[in-house]
Write an enzyme that holds these catalytic residues in place. Structure first.
Site, PDB file in Angstrom:
ATOM      1  CB  ALA A  72      -1.061  -0.073   1.148  1.00 54.70           C
ATOM      2  CB  SER A  73       3.710   2.539   2.100  1.00 56.38           C
ATOM      3  OG  SER A  73       4.522   1.401   1.959  1.00 56.38           O
ATOM      4  CG  HIS A 178      -5.272   0.412   2.112  1.00 54.75           C
ATOM      5  ND1 HIS A 178      -4.120   1.154   2.495  1.00 54.75           N
ATOM      6  CD2 HIS A 178      -4.881  -0.675   2.884  1.00 54.75           C
ATOM      7  CE1 HIS A 178      -3.355   0.667   3.573  1.00 54.75           C
ATOM      8  NE2 HIS A 178      -3.848  -0.651   3.692  1.00 54.75           N
ATOM      9  CD  GLU A 284      -2.022  -3.367   6.679  1.00 55.71           C
ATOM     10  OE1 GLU A 284      -1.640  -2.506   5.989  1.00 55.71           O
ATOM     11  OE2 GLU A 284      -2.795  -3.057   7.530  1.00 55.71           O
ATOM     12  NE  ARG A 290       7.087  -4.413   8.091  1.00 59.19           N
ATOM     13  CZ  ARG A 290       7.628  -4.847   7.047  1.00 59.19           C
ATOM     14  NH1 ARG A 290       8.788  -5.420   7.000  1.00 59.19           N
ATOM     15  NH2 ARG A 290       7.307  -4.197   5.849  1.00 59.19           N
TER      16      ARG A 290
END
Length: 341
Positions: A72-73, A178, A284, A290
């Site tokens: 996404a980024s 998103h 995700e 993380r």
């Protein structure tokens, strides 16, 4: 089975980021711009990037299949122009398709769109069509803010978005709403911009009447809906003030939330406020968060643990972990049935 509706290719081989760096450099120096043929990533590289990362964690956590889209980024629609985004989206989508082809029972491809600030969303339709018809995409990622945190695009209820919705309705395919990277220093990408966008998307839908025009349209709002479950009373009250029906009638036949909420109280709140039919399991994993939570000893994004620990009837848990995804993603359901699942 357990279906994770929110996965991104965050572990793509380094050659992808290197190609993107050259593409961006080429905006100022066209002579240095790469061609598509300059990107060489073999199947063994894809396998290594997946088997030691997403697939390993899916096996450890008991997740059967992930809906898998480009990072996404990395979409970064604010970079360059439409031509820039079109080339980048095409490459990223192809890689996700290749992963889904290498592991057809573990990953189902979702497509990013080649959006660009100020450009008619209808320009995305060729890539959307290609991904559905050639790659078998089961979902799309739709960015409500291609500007990268400056929110120059009209709300999602504006008619400029309608060509995308018309094609989605034609293909009976949902979109996860998103955003991508924020270049606005006031909004941290994953800690503010993502959650702001989730909340903003919901309020735009409350303000409008999009689903009167598109009664079969399905939109998934990620990250548990941002602030939405926590402020459900506020949104109900605002809907009343705007002369809209109750949220259950106004938006909940078309809007869904995932479980990318990284602590037990947050998941419990989501499950307590939002009807179970509107919640889809997601993690995700290997995304924004993380690390291991020192309070639990498990990864923050190991969301199955939260859903399993929640006080839920068995039929609700089964719906959230599998059956709701099959309903919201009919192309995924058809794929699974072809596989005998």
């Amino acid at each position: 089975m357990i279906i994770d509706c929110h996965g991104h290719y965050t572990t793509a081989p380094p050659a992808l980021a290197a190609w993107r760096d050259r593409q961006i450099a080429g905006l100022d120096d066209p002579a240095s711009a790469p061609s598509r043929a300059d990107l060489e990533i073999g199947d063994d590289e894809l396998r290594e990037s997946i088997e030691s990362n997403q697939l390993r964690l899916m096996d450890e956590r008991g997740i059967d299949l992930t809906v898998f889209s480009p990072r996404a980024s990395f979409m970064a629609h604010h970079v360059g122009d439409f031509k820039t985004s079109a080339a980048w989206a095409s490459i990223c989508n192809e890689l996700c398709f290749r992963v889904s082809s290498l592991y057809p029972e573990r990953f189902a491809m979702a497509a990013m769109l080649p959006q660009s600030p100020g450009v008619d969303p209808a320009t995305c339709l060729p890539e959307l069509t290609r991904c559905v018809e050639e790659y078998g995409a089961v979902a799309l990622n739709l960015n409500p803010d291609p500007s990268g945190g400056h929110w120059t695009a009209p709300p999602l209820t504006d008619r400029s978005w309608y060509p995308v919705y018309e094609k989605m309705a034609e293909y009976d395919i949902p979109a996860m709403v998103h955003v991508s990277t924020s270049v606005n220093p006031a909004f941290h990408t994953t800690g503010a911009h993502y959650l702001n966008a989730d909340t903003t998307t919901f309020m735009q839908l409350v303000q409008g009447d999009l689903f009167t025009d598109f009664p079969t349209l399905r939109l998934v709002i990620p990250h548990g809906g941002g602030a939405v479950p926590y402020h459900w009373g506020r949104f109900r009250g605002l809907a009343m003030a705007l002369g809209k029906p109750e949220l259950a009638e106004h938006v909940l036949n078309n809007v869904f939330f995932d479980t990318c909420v990284y602590h037990q109280p947050g998941i419990d709140l989501l499950l307590d406020v939002v009807p179970p039919k509107n919640i889809l399991f997601a993690s995700e994993m290997i995304g924004a968060v993380r690390d291991i939570d020192p309070c639990t000893g498990f990864h923050f994004d190991d969301t199955r643990r939260y859903v399993e620990a929640a006080a839920l009837p068995a039929e609700h848990r089964s719906a959230i972990q599998e059956h709701n995804a099959r309903t919201v993603y009919p192309r995924l359901d058809a794929l699974l049935k072809r596989q005998g699942r």
